[in-house]
Scaffold this active site. Sequence first.
Site, PDB file in Angstrom:
ATOM      1  CG  HIS A   1      -1.960  -1.052   1.223  1.00  0.00           C
ATOM      2  ND1 HIS A   1      -2.830  -1.259   0.171  1.00  0.00           N
ATOM      3  CD2 HIS A   1      -2.259  -2.007   2.157  1.00  0.00           C
ATOM      4  CE1 HIS A   1      -3.624  -2.303   0.455  1.00  0.00           C
ATOM      5  NE2 HIS A   1      -3.287  -2.771   1.637  1.00  0.00           N
TER       6      HIS A   1
ATOM      7  CG  HIS B 250      -6.372  -5.637   1.701  1.00  0.00           C
ATOM      8  ND1 HIS B 250      -5.769  -6.482   2.615  1.00  0.00           N
ATOM      9  CD2 HIS B 250      -7.555  -5.259   2.244  1.00  0.00           C
ATOM     10  CE1 HIS B 250      -6.572  -6.605   3.678  1.00  0.00           C
ATOM     11  NE2 HIS B 250      -7.653  -5.877   3.473  1.00  0.00           N
TER      12      HIS B 250
ATOM     13  CG  ASP C 155      -4.563 -10.270   3.379  1.00  0.00           C
ATOM     14  OD1 ASP C 155      -4.260 -10.817   2.295  1.00  0.00           O
ATOM     15  OD2 ASP C 155      -4.323  -9.063   3.617  1.00  0.00           O
TER      16      ASP C 155
HETATM   17 ZN   LIG Z   1      -3.841  -7.357   2.639  1.00  0.00          ZN
END
Ligand SMILES: [Zn+2]
Length: 304
Positions: free
Chosen positions: A89, A127, A212
């Site tokens: 990120h 993500h 995740d």
């Molecule tokens: Zn993640």
Amino acid sequence: MASSTADFTAVAVRPATEEELSRVHDPRFLESLDKLRGRSTYIDADTFVSPESVDVARLAAGSLVAMVDAMIYGPVGRGIGLLRPPGHHAGPARAMGFCLLNNVAVAAAHARARGLERVAVVDWDVHHGNGTQDIFYRDPHVLYVSTHQFPFYPGTGGSDEVGEGDGTGFTVNIPLAAGGGDAVYAGAFQRIVLPILEAYAPQLILVSAGFDASARDPLAQMEVSADAFGWMARELARVADRSGDGRIAVVLEGGYDLGAIETGVRSAIDGALLGRAADVTAIGHDEALDRAARCAHRSWPTVG
Ligand SMILES: [Zn+2]
């Protein structure tokens, strides 16, 4: 750690240099991070630093650079980077989502600086890796391919985000509906990820390996098993063998269930480093996959 055959070789941990970091991060951002050394504070609602965090982040990025060198110049061809904090990120000028420095992007840029022409980042963290996407959005020399739950944090990663300018087509997003499991991921790999990698023929594959998307993860809603992480890793290693002297590095990103990380990492090591994995059957039809495949087909004709 890194591996040549079944024997593991430890790569020495060392901090990333300014030069290595500034290939992907704004120098003013690096200065602002340095000012957080020795402090405890929040950078944003998710991103907390303790007094050692900035130094640890530099060690994570630098050690991955050292592993890339060990893969380019020997003695190893395949590696696993068990790093914290994660990185995908973190953008050119901001820390975000538990990430301070973008380890995988720093490593990809380093491989480019060492003369590699085609580096692929495959991001199976649940993500979207918005930071990695931003850093290489206009760059055809670093292919970014991501599977992720969508809509979900951080909000980016639609299949229409494909890169810009010379980089058009070299960002490939495969957004997946919540609840998808092994068959959906196997479908994404067989229909989209693997054909694109075969066509691109990367000289190095860096896997942004979050765990995740595991069924056990408390933050996300995907249902991937440890076996499927191993299968994805093995399939990527096979592409690396055909196109890139076998260079592949599995690099830890997110994951919020320690047991899921343990079994996932084990399985990914077996798959990527040793070529051992259980087979997984791909889903026949999935609406989100159909959409992503149509979008990817525009730049990659072998995607059906
Ligand atoms: Zn993640």
